[in-house]
Scaffold this active site. Structure first.
Site, mmCIF file in Angstrom:
data_model
loop_
_atom_site.group_PDB
_atom_site.id
_atom_site.type_symbol
_atom_site.label_atom_id
_atom_site.label_comp_id
_atom_site.label_asym_id
_atom_site.label_seq_id
_atom_site.Cartn_x
_atom_site.Cartn_y
_atom_site.Cartn_z
ATOM 1 N N ARG A 99 40.248 25.603 63.747
ATOM 2 C CA ARG A 99 40.391 26.917 64.252
ATOM 3 C C ARG A 99 41.935 27.039 64.563
ATOM 4 O O ARG A 99 42.004 27.979 65.311
ATOM 5 C CB ARG A 99 39.691 26.917 65.517
ATOM 6 C CG ARG A 99 39.690 25.513 66.425
ATOM 7 C CD ARG A 99 38.768 25.734 67.572
ATOM 8 N NE ARG A 99 38.910 24.412 68.485
ATOM 9 C CZ ARG A 99 38.445 24.280 69.444
ATOM 10 N NH1 ARG A 99 37.531 25.430 70.130
ATOM 11 N NH2 ARG A 99 38.287 23.231 70.296
ATOM 12 N N ASP A 136 32.973 27.880 64.596
ATOM 13 C CA ASP A 136 33.247 29.414 64.443
ATOM 14 C C ASP A 136 34.549 29.699 64.255
ATOM 15 O O ASP A 136 34.960 30.764 64.252
ATOM 16 C CB ASP A 136 32.347 30.023 65.338
ATOM 17 C CG ASP A 136 32.895 29.653 66.774
ATOM 18 O OD1 ASP A 136 33.758 28.878 66.957
ATOM 19 O OD2 ASP A 136 32.410 30.086 67.875
ATOM 20 N N ASP A 263 42.481 11.751 65.597
ATOM 21 C CA ASP A 263 43.015 13.066 65.221
ATOM 22 C C ASP A 263 43.531 13.798 66.246
ATOM 23 O O ASP A 263 44.187 14.897 65.769
ATOM 24 C CB ASP A 263 41.798 13.904 64.489
ATOM 25 C CG ASP A 263 40.416 14.073 65.600
ATOM 26 O OD1 ASP A 263 40.192 12.816 65.944
ATOM 27 O OD2 ASP A 263 40.212 15.189 65.760
ATOM 28 N N ASN A 264 43.598 13.375 67.567
ATOM 29 C CA ASN A 264 44.381 14.003 68.459
ATOM 30 C C ASN A 264 45.638 13.242 69.045
ATOM 31 O O ASN A 264 46.197 13.581 69.992
ATOM 32 C CB ASN A 264 43.050 14.149 69.795
ATOM 33 C CG ASN A 264 42.195 15.144 69.484
ATOM 34 O OD1 ASN A 264 42.258 15.895 68.655
ATOM 35 N ND2 ASN A 264 40.834 14.912 70.397
HETATM 36 P P1 AMP Z 1 38.889 18.901 69.234
HETATM 37 O O1 AMP Z 1 37.788 18.139 69.869
HETATM 38 O O2 AMP Z 1 39.157 20.128 69.665
HETATM 39 O O3 AMP Z 1 40.164 18.014 69.021
HETATM 40 O O4 AMP Z 1 38.223 19.019 67.659
HETATM 41 C C1 AMP Z 1 38.008 18.195 66.670
HETATM 42 C C2 AMP Z 1 37.608 18.704 65.406
HETATM 43 O O5 AMP Z 1 36.593 19.895 65.492
HETATM 44 C C3 AMP Z 1 38.936 19.645 64.859
HETATM 45 O O6 AMP Z 1 39.079 19.140 63.294
HETATM 46 C C4 AMP Z 1 38.712 20.941 65.042
HETATM 47 O O7 AMP Z 1 39.361 21.640 64.505
HETATM 48 C C5 AMP Z 1 37.456 21.159 64.996
HETATM 49 N N1 AMP Z 1 36.749 22.086 66.004
HETATM 50 C C6 AMP Z 1 36.522 21.945 67.085
HETATM 51 N N2 AMP Z 1 35.942 23.313 67.442
HETATM 52 C C7 AMP Z 1 35.864 23.927 66.543
HETATM 53 C C8 AMP Z 1 35.590 25.455 66.228
HETATM 54 N N3 AMP Z 1 35.109 26.106 67.295
HETATM 55 N N4 AMP Z 1 35.539 25.804 65.147
HETATM 56 C C9 AMP Z 1 36.081 25.309 63.918
HETATM 57 N N5 AMP Z 1 36.213 23.917 64.231
HETATM 58 C C10 AMP Z 1 36.384 23.483 65.415
HETATM 59 MG MG MG Z 2 41.583 17.999 68.087
#
Ligand code: AMP
Ligand code: MG
Length: 503
Positions: A99, A136, A263-264
């Site tokens: 996203r 989304d 990944d973070n």
């Molecule tokens: P995060 O926990 O925000 O670091 O996200 C982990 C992974 O999930 C990353 O690859 C994000 O891009 C993906 N991700 C999280 N939320 C969404 C979303 N609403 N739509 C698409 N990808 C998402």
């Molecule tokens: Mg992330």
């Protein structure tokens, strides 16, 4: 150290895309998906300064349109990057910018802000990408405000972090636990490359891409390391040391990231991807800020260990480039000493003590005892250190602020006696020490309840609290007596607040 005159017209921002120089399998070029009738929720003039945008530019329709993704700045090659990662200790395979969309990079106004003089601009919540998986492509207003405020709060605390230029909102609903409105955060950083970007190519058996990425990172962000015999080993060692130092900085202000998946983790050692983060309030070393983290993998006390674990994961991915297990381990072994050194220095600063070799061991005990007392009394982390910075070497009425936060006052008094003796051994000068302590022990942090109040107002289209919190948190060490309320302990209703990965 402003190198150019601030740009008032955003369309004059000169955008390039250094990341797009990588081979095309590193990303997908695509445009953000527009959001109808966006509005500005908040903007940081300090972050704008960093890329040479004047404050006037922030309140224009063009700004809102561009930083929602509805219009492109000329020169930008918008793209979503691919990466993989370990989530909660388990290999998760391909993830990627699901996203987030990178617009490109612009000139950094301050050389200290970027190793290669460029700052990338990324929209988070700008629509679906090939890496969205089940998502989304959107981010909700609640978590976008939290990321916006926390990025700028961390910058105010002097902790390496991605910055947040703005949050824009919309009336477009997306489904989470309940329907919420979609928003976009514009983030700034010299690079958003993660440990997981390297893991991606390693686990896909793609040595050429792995090397291309490492060479790109070295050339752009660590050019000095190219002088080493083994630049890849030097890269691992440098990232390991930066990560260790970052963990020490988090621990020292009680910041909990909540989702320290690989990944973070930033390849530059900056705080990245704010989700269910939290700041420690009533001290509990085992505190878990992320409701979804049932095992407490990312609890406060685990963060330094997990930082190390994550560096191991990066090391595994870099091993083919470094060459031998011995050289890889040698680089990794920099973690523990770097963490200890950084944390010990930060603690001495927090307690207002000089690092004296003859007191090394005793100081460690003194610090541990204070943490134990905070834990036993459920004392507020930020208050305890801030109030410690008001006391004098001699007993005085100023002790009361600190004592108020502890139930077992006699235990605290015993500790204070020892602390005072320690201050006397270095003939500590009260005003100078207090000033120094107040410059490292913040009065204001982003407490969940403060963010919550700002979010609830913003959900009713009153954005004043977002602006006010931003302004207070930009100077967290200043007394700002007129904002005393914002340093207050959480009200009872805030105990129920839960933050999870759903953002
Ligand atoms: P995060 O926990 O925000 O670091 O996200 C982990 C992974 O999930 C990353 O690859 C994000 O891009 C993906 N991700 C999280 N939320 C969404 C979303 N609403 N739509 C698409 N990808 C998402
Ligand atoms: Mg992330």
């Amino acid at each position: 150290m402003t190198s150019t005159i601030p740009v008032t017209d955003i369309s004059n921002l000169s955008v390039e895309n250094q990341f797009a120089q990588l081979p095309s399998d590193f990303y997908t070029v695509l445009r953000p998906t527009p959001l109808a009738a966006p509005y500005l929720v908040g903007a940081s003039s300090k972050a704008a300064d960093a890329i040479g945008l004047s404050a006037d530019a922030l309140n224009t329709d063009l700004f809102t349109e561009i930083f929602t993704g509805n219009q492109l700045i000329s020169g930008s090659t918008p793209l979503a990057a691919v990466y993989s990662g370990h989530q909660f200790g388990v290999w998760a395979g391909q993830l990627g910018d699901g996203r987030a969309i990178l617009l490109g990079d612009v000139a950094a106004q301050n050389t200290a802000d970027s190793p290669n003089g460029r700052i990338e601009i990324q929209l988070k919540g700008a629509g679906m990408t090939p890496y969205s998986r089940m998502g989304d492509g959107r981010a909700v207003l609640r978590s976008s405000i939290r990321e916006f405020l926390c990025s700028e709060a961390m910058a105010g605390l002097g902790i390496p972090t991605s910055r947040a230029l703005s949050v824009t909102g919309s009336d477009h609903y997306v489904m989470r636990e309940t329907p919420e409105t979609a928003a976009v955060v514009t983030r700034l950083a010299p690079s958003f490359i993660r440990f997981g970007s390297f893991e991606h190519w390693y686990y896909n058996n793609a040595p050429e891409q792995l090397q291309a990425l490492a060479d790109f990172v070295l050339g752009n962000y660590y050019p000095a390391l190219l002088e080493h015999d083994n630049p890849y080993q030097a890269l691992l060692q440098e990232v390991t040391q930066r990560t260790a130092k970052l963990m020490a900085q988090w621990q020292a202000v009680g910041f909990m990231h909540g989702v320290m998946n690989t990944d973070n983790m930033s390849i530059l050692g900056i705080t990245l991807d704010y989700g269910p983060f939290g700041f420690m309030e009533a001290f509990n070393a085992g505190h878990i800020c992320n409701h979804t983290d049932t095992q407490g993998r990312y609890s406060y006390r685990m963060q330094p260990k997990i930082g190390h674990w994550n560096c191991h994961a990066l090391a595994q991915a870099l091993l083919p480039l470094i060459g031998t297990v011995e050289d890889t381990q040698a680089a990794l072994s920099a973690y523990q000493p770097a963490y200890q050194q950084a944390f010990d220095l930060l603690l001495h600063q927090k307690f207002g003590l000089q690092q004296l070799t003859e007191h090394r061991e005793a100081d460690g005990k003194l610090f541990d005892q204070f943490f134990d007392l905070m834990q036993q009394n459920g004392a507020d982390f930020t208050h305890s250190f801030r109030h410690l910075s008001y006391i004098n070497t001699a007993k005085s009425a100023l002790d009361e602020k600190l004592r108020d936060g502890f139930i077992d006052r006699s235990a605290l008094d015993l500790w204070l006696e020892q602390y005072r003796q320690r201050l006397q051994t270095e003939r500590s000068d009260d005003p100078a020490r207090q000033r120094a302590m107040q410059s490292v022990n913040p009065k204001y942090i982003l407490r969940n309840y403060l963010a919550q109040i700002a979010i609830e107002k913003a959900q009713k289209k009153d954005f004043s609290e977002v602006a006010k919190l931003l302004q207070i948190l930009e100077n967290p060490f200043d007394e700002q007596a007129e904002h005393d309320d914002y340093a207050a302990l959480p009200p009872d209703w805030a105990r129920e607040l839960e933050v999870s990965c759903s953002s």
